[in-house]
Design a protein around this motif. Structure first.
Motif, PDB file in Angstrom:
ATOM      1  N   GLY A 110      13.382  59.544  18.237  1.00  0.00           N
ATOM      2  CA  GLY A 110      14.281  59.311  17.109  1.00  0.00           C
ATOM      3  C   GLY A 110      15.271  58.202  17.374  1.00  0.00           C
ATOM      4  N   ILE A 111      15.872  58.177  18.570  1.00  0.00           N
ATOM      5  CA  ILE A 111      16.824  57.118  18.917  1.00  0.00           C
ATOM      6  C   ILE A 111      16.112  55.774  19.057  1.00  0.00           C
ATOM      7  N   ARG A 112      14.891  55.776  19.575  1.00  0.00           N
ATOM      8  CA  ARG A 112      14.132  54.519  19.658  1.00  0.00           C
ATOM      9  C   ARG A 112      13.895  53.941  18.261  1.00  0.00           C
ATOM     10  N   LEU A 113      13.517  54.802  17.331  1.00  0.00           N
ATOM     11  CA  LEU A 113      13.320  54.332  15.955  1.00  0.00           C
ATOM     12  C   LEU A 113      14.626  53.801  15.368  1.00  0.00           C
ATOM     13  N   LEU A 114      15.742  54.449  15.687  1.00  0.00           N
ATOM     14  CA  LEU A 114      17.037  53.992  15.194  1.00  0.00           C
ATOM     15  C   LEU A 114      17.379  52.611  15.733  1.00  0.00           C
ATOM     16  N   LEU A 115      17.179  52.401  17.044  1.00  0.00           N
ATOM     17  CA  LEU A 115      17.486  51.093  17.643  1.00  0.00           C
ATOM     18  C   LEU A 115      16.556  50.011  17.117  1.00  0.00           C
ATOM     19  N   VAL A 116      15.280  50.339  16.944  1.00  0.00           N
ATOM     20  CA  VAL A 116      14.332  49.352  16.395  1.00  0.00           C
ATOM     21  C   VAL A 116      14.725  48.980  14.969  1.00  0.00           C
ATOM     22  N   GLY A 117      15.198  49.957  14.185  1.00  0.00           N
ATOM     23  CA  GLY A 117      15.630  49.664  12.819  1.00  0.00           C
ATOM     24  C   GLY A 117      16.819  48.729  12.787  1.00  0.00           C
ATOM     25  N   ILE A 118      17.800  48.953  13.675  1.00  0.00           N
ATOM     26  CA  ILE A 118      18.963  48.061  13.725  1.00  0.00           C
ATOM     27  C   ILE A 118      18.549  46.652  14.153  1.00  0.00           C
ATOM     28  N   ILE A 119      17.701  46.568  15.188  1.00  0.00           N
ATOM     29  CA  ILE A 119      17.254  45.250  15.663  1.00  0.00           C
ATOM     30  C   ILE A 119      16.476  44.533  14.575  1.00  0.00           C
ATOM     31  N   ARG A 120      15.605  45.246  13.844  1.00  0.00           N
ATOM     32  CA  ARG A 120      14.822  44.630  12.765  1.00  0.00           C
ATOM     33  C   ARG A 120      15.730  44.062  11.684  1.00  0.00           C
ATOM     34  N   ASP A 121      16.721  44.839  11.266  1.00  0.00           N
ATOM     35  CA  ASP A 121      17.625  44.382  10.206  1.00  0.00           C
ATOM     36  C   ASP A 121      18.442  43.181  10.657  1.00  0.00           C
ATOM     37  N   ARG A 122      18.995  43.238  11.851  1.00  0.00           N
ATOM     38  CA  ARG A 122      19.823  42.128  12.317  1.00  0.00           C
ATOM     39  C   ARG A 122      18.991  40.872  12.584  1.00  0.00           C
ATOM     40  N   LEU A 123      17.756  41.035  13.007  1.00  0.00           N
ATOM     41  CA  LEU A 123      16.892  39.875  13.227  1.00  0.00           C
ATOM     42  C   LEU A 123      16.586  39.172  11.914  1.00  0.00           C
ATOM     43  N   ILE A 124      16.300  39.944  10.856  1.00  0.00           N
ATOM     44  CA  ILE A 124      16.049  39.351   9.533  1.00  0.00           C
ATOM     45  C   ILE A 124      17.291  38.631   9.037  1.00  0.00           C
ATOM     46  N   GLN A 125      18.460  39.235   9.237  1.00  0.00           N
ATOM     47  CA  GLN A 125      19.701  38.581   8.822  1.00  0.00           C
ATOM     48  C   GLN A 125      19.953  37.296   9.606  1.00  0.00           C
ATOM     49  N   PHE A 126      19.681  37.320  10.900  1.00  0.00           N
ATOM     50  CA  PHE A 126      19.912  36.124  11.723  1.00  0.00           C
ATOM     51  C   PHE A 126      19.017  34.975  11.272  1.00  0.00           C
ATOM     52  N   ILE A 127      17.751  35.258  10.978  1.00  0.00           N
ATOM     53  CA  ILE A 127      16.840  34.195  10.540  1.00  0.00           C
ATOM     54  C   ILE A 127      17.283  33.624   9.204  1.00  0.00           C
ATOM     55  N   SER A 128      17.668  34.479   8.265  1.00  0.00           N
ATOM     56  CA  SER A 128      18.083  33.993   6.945  1.00  0.00           C
ATOM     57  C   SER A 128      19.381  33.192   7.025  1.00  0.00           C
ATOM     58  N   LYS A 129      20.325  33.604   7.868  1.00  0.00           N
ATOM     59  CA  LYS A 129      21.589  32.876   7.988  1.00  0.00           C
ATOM     60  C   LYS A 129      21.409  31.567   8.745  1.00  0.00           C
ATOM     61  N   LEU A 130      20.517  31.567   9.717  1.00  0.00           N
ATOM     62  CA  LEU A 130      20.218  30.313  10.406  1.00  0.00           C
ATOM     63  C   LEU A 130      19.557  29.328   9.447  1.00  0.00           C
ATOM     64  N   GLN A 131      18.650  29.808   8.628  1.00  0.00           N
ATOM     65  CA  GLN A 131      18.021  28.950   7.616  1.00  0.00           C
ATOM     66  C   GLN A 131      19.049  28.438   6.623  1.00  0.00           C
ATOM     67  N   PHE A 132      19.990  29.296   6.241  1.00  0.00           N
ATOM     68  CA  PHE A 132      21.043  28.885   5.312  1.00  0.00           C
ATOM     69  C   PHE A 132      21.923  27.794   5.931  1.00  0.00           C
ATOM     70  N   ALA A 133      22.293  27.951   7.193  1.00  0.00           N
ATOM     71  CA  ALA A 133      23.128  26.946   7.849  1.00  0.00           C
ATOM     72  C   ALA A 133      22.414  25.611   7.948  1.00  0.00           C
TER      73      ALA A 133
END
Length: 873
Positions: free
Chosen positions: A287-310
């Motif tokens: 359960g905790i592994r799934l939680l950490l993977v979910g946070i990493i997935r969301d933040r990775l998508i945000q990082f790519i979109s913000k880098l593209q925006f910059a």
């Protein structure tokens, strides 16, 4: 305690920087910080979703937290699995909407289709819930538990989840226009311009979309429940990590199935590949592994979109002339030199899930304060601006919502995440769509209609949007292996949705409305249209429908009517003098094309005449009536007889009262004529009888009889033709129609019967009638006034159609035209309330007339709105 000492030092350093963070706008207000923290915990810690309102967010957070806390105290593992599975499914539903539907539909009839539909939906959810609980409890109770290995049953389920993820990804990409946003999808329809061909090819894709929906909605959740129920980590009860991790996991299975499938596949793949004794495998449960993977997935998508925006802001500030300023070059060089610091700012913004802010649209980036997805106050739509175009969006939104639901289920819009934005485009309209909340089989969206390019900036932006869509959808020849020319643009075309809405077309009527021949035919056609509209109205009055059956049963029931062949008294000099030249100032040729037509208000004094007991006073301008209490053919009500007396003549001079003639009473020659007779309140007169007789030659008697023979107001079809023939030959009824039609005709054109001018047509179409002796008579009868105005507008539309499509050959074709106007058209003004009602009722065609003061001469603009099928997202 060392930990508290370290925390004390960190907070001292943080407090020093608080004023600096506040000055830069990074420090959030307390309410935004509280809602943002609650949303982050709900989404990543409890498996929920961002909510559409703050109240829903608070309620859902409390319920989700209560579920996690309760699961901690359940002593049995089977009970924990049942509790998490059941509440994970229920909390992922839109319970408030389901309750609202049940409460609304419960008031409907038991046989109503809407009530059956909501109960079918509830039955579907109950079946899914029961099957999920049975599957989880049986697998957890009877299957053995072991760590994930290549030979375990949980590993077999993991392989199935991998295959399922690949199939869903392929089926989703088939539905979209571009694969990875770069390569054009060869399966997507290329003939977007031809709507019938596009819909035929899109139907084939929808079959694939149905398969994807079944796999995503029914197969994937049960497969992931099997994976979680077989996990050995559930044996460690009374553990905070197990309660939080598996509460989130069992909730994510339903709340966001696609993301949960990705996270489950990643966790199981890491387990199968790496079996070493590392921290990931040793200290963390599933359960905790799934939680950490979910946070990493969301933040990775945000990082790519913000880098593209910059990068996009940096490049456009250099390449776009309007964004290129004097010091832009210096800022670009500084961004390149200090790129590590720029990356730190982007990473910091990603970790906080806060917006990346370019200062004054320059490539100088700051971190905005953290805020929830629903960052505006109040519910969505409460601050909407209401304007003339709002009604078109009201009409479009229900159909657009239905098509969006289909496209989302098929996967045409990609991976659905709360906070995602979509832009829809049709002609001059822009639709801004925001995803607020996602759950099991539902998605809450906010649809905003943008203003219609009222400034140059908006026009330039809309033109840029059109270029992106035209390159994707509207090219004459599109290669199968073509690339996205606008790759990297913030807009990536997704799909075309067939939505029924209104298309605006404007034409110039120069050469039609100012043609002498057309205007001459216009006058003749107006009388015919008036006859048709009055006959249709009189035959369809509420009282007439009830009288049809009674008349057929009772037989002949004559109606006594006044004769229309009496002479009128002469006009008084005072009335003649009152028609001075000032009355016609507003209808002079000098101001015939003013933007806002004006009408002088004539204030009339109304004097009350007291009826003294025992005294019969004569009212000037009236006709003495004789009481008829009995008649050889029947009895007529006294009130109805008084209503039939001709009133409203101009006042006469004193001493001439004795010359008032007696009006004899006449009856219909057909017993059914009263079913289509003119209402009693319309039988008064205001036009000299000599003028009526003079103009009665314009009355089309053959058309009048043809219209009557086409009526369908009798139950027995065998006798209908004979009855209608008798009605058509009734001379008294015809005289009534001649009188009413010609009086309305004089009200619209004036008593001089001159050929109208374009300005006159525009004014009367807008409801501004010229002054005449019949104007007050017509305006005092609102229903008749609206019918006359409706006839005038129908006649104008008929004139345009005849000029465009050719002359009308016979009466049958003319009736077809008028019936089409009545059925499929609304002909009026854009500013009228009935126009808005017609839009909401989805009348197929709308027609309006206006004048453009910037165009020379009598050039009038016509606006026609037709229902088309096309909307790009």
């Amino acid at each position: 305690i060392p930990a508290l000492e370290q925390m004390n030092q960190i907070l001292h350093i943080l407090f020093v920087f608080l004023p600096f963070l506040w000055a830069l706008g990074i420090l959030p207000p307390p309410d935004a910080l509280f809602l943002w923290a609650m949303e982050q915990v709900l989404e990543f810690g409890l498996g929920g979703s961002s909510m559409s309102t703050h109240l829903r967010l608070l309620v859902m957070f409390i319920m989700s937290a209560g579920t996690a806390i309760t699961s901690y105290f359940i002593p049995s593992t089977v009970g924990v699995v049942l509790f998490m599975t059941g509440f994970g499914f229920l909390l992922s539903l839109n319970l408030s909407d389901i309750g609202h539907k049940i409460g609304t539909k419960s008031k409907d009839l038991p046989s109503s289709p809407g009530k059956h539909l909501i109960w079918k939906e509830c039955l579907f959810y109950i079946i899914i819930l029961v099957l999920a609980i049975l599957e989880a409890s049986l697998l957890h109770h009877f299957a053995g538990f072991s760590q994930i290995s290549k030979s375990s049953f949980q590993a077999i389920v993991s392989y199935g989840l991998m295959i399922l993820l690949i199939i869903l990804w392929i089926l989703r990409e088939i539905q979209s226009l571009y694969i990875f946003g770069i390569f054009r999808n060869p399966f997507y329809p290329k003939d977007v311009q031809i709507m019938t061909v596009f819909l035929e090819k899109q139907t084939r894709l929808m079959k694939i979309g149905i398969v994807r929906w079944i796999l995503l909605t029914l197969v994937s959740p049960f497969a992931m429940i099997a994976f979680l129920s077989l996990d050995s980590s559930l044996q460690g009860l009374h553990s905070v990590s197990v309660s939080i991790g598996f509460t989130r996991a069992f909730r994510m299975v339903w709340q966001n199935t696609e993301n949960a499938l990705i996270e489950t596949v990643i966790v199981s793949t890491i387990h199968l590949i790496s079996s070493a004794d590392i921290w990931w495998n040793r200290s963390l449960d599933t359960g905790i592994r799934l939680l950490l993977v979910g946070i990493i997935r969301d933040r990775l998508i945000q990082f790519i979109s913000k880098l593209q925006f910059a990068v996009t802001v940096l490049l456009t500030s250099w390449t776009e002339e309007k964004q290129h300023r004097k010091r832009t070059t210096t800022l670009c060089i500084l961004n390149i030199v200090f790129s590590p610091f720029v990356l730190v700012i982007i990473v910091f913004s990603t970790l906080l899930s806060s917006p990346l802010l370019p200062l004054f649209t320059l490539p100088l980036f700051l971190v905005g304060f953290p805020r929830p997805v629903q960052s505006w106050p109040g519910a969505a739509g409460t601050t909407a601006c209401v304007c003339a175009d709002t009604v078109y969006y009201y009409q479009m939104v229900p159909r657009l919502t239905a098509m969006l639901q289909t496209a989302m289920a098929a996967g045409s819009l990609g991976l659905l995440l709360p906070g995602s934005h979509y832009l829809g485009r049709f002609e001059d309209r822009l639709i801004w769509i925001i995803i607020l909340e996602c759950g099991y089989t539902y998605c809450c969206i906010n649809i905003k209609g943008l203003e219609l390019q009222e400034t140059s900036c908006h026009t330039a932006e809309a033109r840029r949007v059109d270029e992106v869509f035209e390159d994707a959808f509207e090219q004459e020849y599109i290669r199968v292996r073509s690339l996205n020319k606008h790759f990297g643009n913030v807009l990536t075309p997704c799909t075309v949705l067939p939505v029924k809405l209104y298309s605006d077309a404007r034409n110039v009527l120069s050469g039609i409305i100012d043609s002498h021949e057309n205007l001459k035919e216009f006058k003749d056609d107006l009388i015919k249209v008036l006859v048709w509209i009055l006959v249709q109205y009189c035959s369809k009055r509420p009282g007439m429908k009830e009288s049809v059956h009674d008349t057929e049963n009772k037989g002949k029931a004559p109606l006594i009517l006044p004769a229309l062949n009496t002479s009128l008294p002469p006009e008084s000099p005072e009335d003649i003098d009152s028609l001075n030249s000032e009355t016609f100032d507003d209808w002079s040729d000098d101001n015939i094309f003013d933007d806002e037509p004006t009408v002088r208000k004539v204030i009339e004094e109304k004097h009350q005449l007291k009826d003294l007991p025992g005294t019969n006073l004569f009212i000037p301008g009236s006709v003495e009536s004789q009481r008829v209490s009995d008649h050889s053919t029947g009895t007529v009500p006294e009130n109805d007889l008084y209503k039939a007396v001709l009133l409203g003549y101009p006042a006469v001079d004193k001493g001439k009262q004795e010359d008032m003639p007696y009006i004899p009473l006449m009856e219909f020659s057909c017993s059914h004529s009263h079913l289509v007779c003119i209402p009693a309140e319309w039988r008064t007169s205001c036009v000299p009888n000599s003028k009526i007789k003079e103009m009665s030659s314009l009355f089309p008697e053959d058309w009048y009889q043809f219209v009557l023979r086409q009526l369908e107001c009798f139950h027995s079809e065998e006798k209908a033709s004979n009855v209608l023939e008798e009605i058509a030959k009734d001379k008294v009824l015809k005289e009534l129609y001649v009188h009413t039609v010609m009086t309305c005709y004089f009200s619209l054109f004036g008593i001089d019967n001159m050929t109208p001018r374009p300005g006159h047509i525009l004014r009367v179409y807008s409801g501004v009638l010229p002054w005449s002796v019949a104007l007050d008579w017509l305006t005092e009868k609102p229903e008749l006034f609206q019918l006359a105005l409706k006839a005038f507008r129908y006649t104008l539309k008929l004139m345009i159609d005849k000029a465009s499509l050719g002359p009308i050959e016979d009466f049958r074709e003319l009736i077809d035209y008028l019936e089409e106007y009545e059925r499929d058209w609304y002909i009026g003004l854009v500013s009228e309330e009935k126009w808005k009602e017609a839009v909401l009722q989805e009348k197929p065609y709308l027609f309006s007339l206006g004048y453009d003061s910037n165009m020379p001469g009598p050039a009038l603009g016509m606006s026609r709105a037709n229902r088309n099928l096309c909307s790009q997202i």
